[in-house]
Enzyme design. Structure first.
Site, PDB file in Angstrom:
ATOM      1  N   LYS A 130      40.387 -51.766 -30.136  1.00  0.00           N
ATOM      2  CA  LYS A 130      40.110 -51.569 -31.576  1.00  0.00           C
ATOM      3  C   LYS A 130      41.349 -51.910 -32.410  1.00  0.00           C
ATOM      4  O   LYS A 130      41.236 -52.482 -33.495  1.00  0.00           O
ATOM      5  CB  LYS A 130      39.693 -50.124 -31.854  1.00  0.00           C
ATOM      6  CG  LYS A 130      38.314 -49.782 -31.351  1.00  0.00           C
ATOM      7  CD  LYS A 130      37.263 -50.194 -32.361  1.00  0.00           C
ATOM      8  CE  LYS A 130      35.916 -49.830 -31.949  1.00  0.00           C
ATOM      9  NZ  LYS A 130      34.876 -50.447 -31.526  1.00  0.00           N
ATOM     10  N   LYS A 133      24.054 -60.198 -21.455  1.00  0.00           N
ATOM     11  CA  LYS A 133      23.067 -59.170 -21.768  1.00  0.00           C
ATOM     12  C   LYS A 133      22.744 -59.136 -23.256  1.00  0.00           C
ATOM     13  O   LYS A 133      23.480 -59.688 -24.075  1.00  0.00           O
ATOM     14  CB  LYS A 133      23.559 -57.812 -21.276  1.00  0.00           C
ATOM     15  CG  LYS A 133      24.810 -57.298 -21.966  1.00  0.00           C
ATOM     16  CD  LYS A 133      25.037 -55.843 -21.556  1.00  0.00           C
ATOM     17  CE  LYS A 133      25.939 -55.152 -22.538  1.00  0.00           C
ATOM     18  NZ  LYS A 133      26.027 -53.713 -22.348  1.00  0.00           N
ATOM     19  N   LYS A 175      24.167 -56.009 -29.524  1.00  0.00           N
ATOM     20  CA  LYS A 175      24.273 -56.156 -30.982  1.00  0.00           C
ATOM     21  C   LYS A 175      25.370 -57.152 -31.324  1.00  0.00           C
ATOM     22  O   LYS A 175      25.214 -58.024 -32.157  1.00  0.00           O
ATOM     23  CB  LYS A 175      24.576 -54.785 -31.590  1.00  0.00           C
ATOM     24  CG  LYS A 175      24.240 -54.702 -33.047  1.00  0.00           C
ATOM     25  CD  LYS A 175      24.310 -53.273 -33.535  1.00  0.00           C
ATOM     26  CE  LYS A 175      23.220 -52.413 -32.921  1.00  0.00           C
ATOM     27  NZ  LYS A 175      23.658 -51.064 -32.574  1.00  0.00           N
TER      28      LYS A 175
HETATM   29  P1  ADP Z   1      25.209 -52.630 -28.412  1.00  0.00           P
HETATM   30  O1  ADP Z   1      26.646 -53.015 -28.124  1.00  0.00           O
HETATM   31  O2  ADP Z   1      24.279 -53.738 -28.159  1.00  0.00           O
HETATM   32  O3  ADP Z   1      25.048 -52.019 -29.760  1.00  0.00           O
HETATM   33  P2  ADP Z   1      25.805 -50.308 -26.975  1.00  0.00           P
HETATM   34  O4  ADP Z   1      26.874 -50.893 -26.130  1.00  0.00           O
HETATM   35  O5  ADP Z   1      26.183 -49.498 -28.161  1.00  0.00           O
HETATM   36  O6  ADP Z   1      24.847 -51.500 -27.405  1.00  0.00           O
HETATM   37  O7  ADP Z   1      24.851 -49.473 -26.028  1.00  0.00           O
HETATM   38  C1  ADP Z   1      24.151 -48.303 -26.352  1.00  0.00           C
HETATM   39  C2  ADP Z   1      23.355 -47.912 -25.133  1.00  0.00           C
HETATM   40  O8  ADP Z   1      22.381 -48.904 -24.785  1.00  0.00           O
HETATM   41  C3  ADP Z   1      24.226 -47.757 -23.884  1.00  0.00           C
HETATM   42  O9  ADP Z   1      23.759 -46.631 -23.150  1.00  0.00           O
HETATM   43  C4  ADP Z   1      24.009 -49.016 -23.092  1.00  0.00           C
HETATM   44  O10 ADP Z   1      24.148 -48.830 -21.713  1.00  0.00           O
HETATM   45  C5  ADP Z   1      22.589 -49.411 -23.471  1.00  0.00           C
HETATM   46  N1  ADP Z   1      22.441 -50.871 -23.494  1.00  0.00           N
HETATM   47  C6  ADP Z   1      22.920 -51.692 -24.452  1.00  0.00           C
HETATM   48  N2  ADP Z   1      22.592 -52.978 -24.193  1.00  0.00           N
HETATM   49  C7  ADP Z   1      21.889 -52.967 -23.030  1.00  0.00           C
HETATM   50  C8  ADP Z   1      21.261 -53.982 -22.231  1.00  0.00           C
HETATM   51  N3  ADP Z   1      21.273 -55.270 -22.588  1.00  0.00           N
HETATM   52  N4  ADP Z   1      20.621 -53.615 -21.112  1.00  0.00           N
HETATM   53  C9  ADP Z   1      20.580 -52.319 -20.746  1.00  0.00           C
HETATM   54  N5  ADP Z   1      21.150 -51.316 -21.441  1.00  0.00           N
HETATM   55  C10 ADP Z   1      21.792 -51.624 -22.581  1.00  0.00           C
END
Ligand code: ADP
Ligand code: TRP
Length: 329
Positions: A111, A194, A197
């Site tokens: 960060k 994967k 966001k």
């Molecule tokens: P993002 O970065 O996409 O906002 P986060 O990292 O904040 O997602 O993840 C929030 C929750 O969702 C976590 O518990 C994470 O393991 C799950 N998660 C996020 N993306 C995936 C994915 N592509 N497949 C499975 N679980 C996911």
């Protein structure tokens, strides 16, 4: 029964990865454990959101979790800032958190690089606040992704340090909640990696049908198999992975067979995938719209959650104050 606690950053809409990778498991977990789910709005202040954005994001995330099946009658669902006891525990734990170890935290270093113009003390002590969330309810288990494991390790360290310092056995050392076999990774449709966001490849529970269709029809493919039972390239595997979570087994085997016989038409495959995602998300989306516009219901949920969370939190704070030596005259 074990106490399980999960913190959710209010950063906007949830995508299919969040749903199938986390939320769906939470919905099941809430019936098997004493669950606390909270929205980490204090944590989100490290990036200085505008008040209206903060409020909007909290409303959206809460509505989405409720729409997806978290039940405020079953679990304790609350907003972090409704439970100010966490701020007191944070203050107390900060006295035993050392600059060196905080500076070495991977997420802090990351960060600090990303927002070099705003390296605030909240960012430095992020892990202490997270430890306070967990220790406030003496949680046994915390479902965390890889990026949060170090924070959980630090929580154990802070718990141990407190116990040793005061010669008590008060705080549990929490461990990661393991979903085991059920844990799946949802890919994006842009070829590799994967769904996330930050990658900008999310298909959101809140996306309308047109948006979903557009995103799925844009999915990366290849020129098609040329020999029978050809190994799938990653982009094609990814499409099938999504099909597997939203479509009927018959549909999946139908398209697998087409692929294996070199008869697949990717346009048809994408059309089916879009249709099945829309079929899956539409009722959730309708519930999100209904819940997020129902202030009275949201207020009731937040009030119920805060009451339950504060009952547990105030007991911890009372005990901790006594252990530390704050005694009322
Ligand atoms: P993002 O970065 O996409 O906002 P986060 O990292 O904040 O997602 O993840 C929030 C929750 O969702 C976590 O518990 C994470 O393991 C799950 N998660 C996020 N993306 C995936 C994915 N592509 N497949 C499975 N679980 C996911
Ligand atoms: N740090 C977590 C994240 O970035 C959110 C969070 C805050 C949390 N407090 C927590 C998670 C306590 C689990 C337990 O996703």
């Amino acid at each position: 029964m074990e106490t399980v606690l999960s913190g959710i950053r209010p950063t906007g809409n949830l995508h299919l990865g969040n749903y199938f990778g986390a939320l769906k498991n939470f919905v099941k977990m809430q019936h098997e454990n004493n669950c606390f789910f909270f929205i980490a709005d204090y944590h989100s202040l490290t990036t200085h959101p505008k008040p209206e954005d903060l409020q909007g994001n909290v409303r959206q995330v809460l509505s989405e979790y409720l729409a997806a099946g978290l039940d405020p009658e079953v679990a304790t669902i609350y907003i972090q800032s409704d439970v100010p006891e966490v701020a007191e525990l944070y203050l107390l734990l900060n006295m035993n958190a050392y600059l060196g170890e905080l500076e070495r935290t991977t997420t802090f270093k990351e960060k600090a690089r990303q927002q070099s113009e705003n390296i605030n003390a909240g960012l430095l002590t992020y892990a202490v606040l997270m430890a306070s969330d967990i220790l406030l309810h003496n949680a046994h288990k915390v479902p965390v992704g890889k990026d949060q494991e170090q924070h959980l390790e630090m929580t154990r360290k802070f718990a141990r340090r407190f116990n040793q310092m005061y010669g008590v056995n008060y705080f549990n050392e929490p461990s990661a909640y393991n979903f085991g076999e059920q844990l799946i990774k949802i890919p994006g449709l842009n070829g590799t990696g994967k769904m996330s966001k930050s990658e900008g490849n999310g298909i959101y529970l809140f996306d309308d049908p047109k948006e979903i269709q557009k995103k799925v029809m844009r999915a990366v493919t290849d020129s098609g198999p040329t020999v029978k039972n050809q190994e799938m390239a990653e982009p094609i595997k990814n499409i099938f992975s999504l099909l597997e979570v939203v479509s009927k087994p018959d549909t999946v085997s139908f398209f697998r067979e087409k692929y294996n016989n070199c008869e697949i038409r990717y346009g048809d495959l994408k059309k089916q995938l879009a249709e099945d995602i829309i079929h899956f998300t539409t009722p959730i989306r309708e519930r999100i719209i209904e819940i997020s516009s129902n202030d009275e219901y949201l207020r009731k949920v937040a009030r119920m959650g805060a009451e339950k969370a504060r009952a547990s939190a105030s007991k911890t704070i009372k005990d901790v104050r006594e252990i530390i030596g704050f005694k009322p005259f």
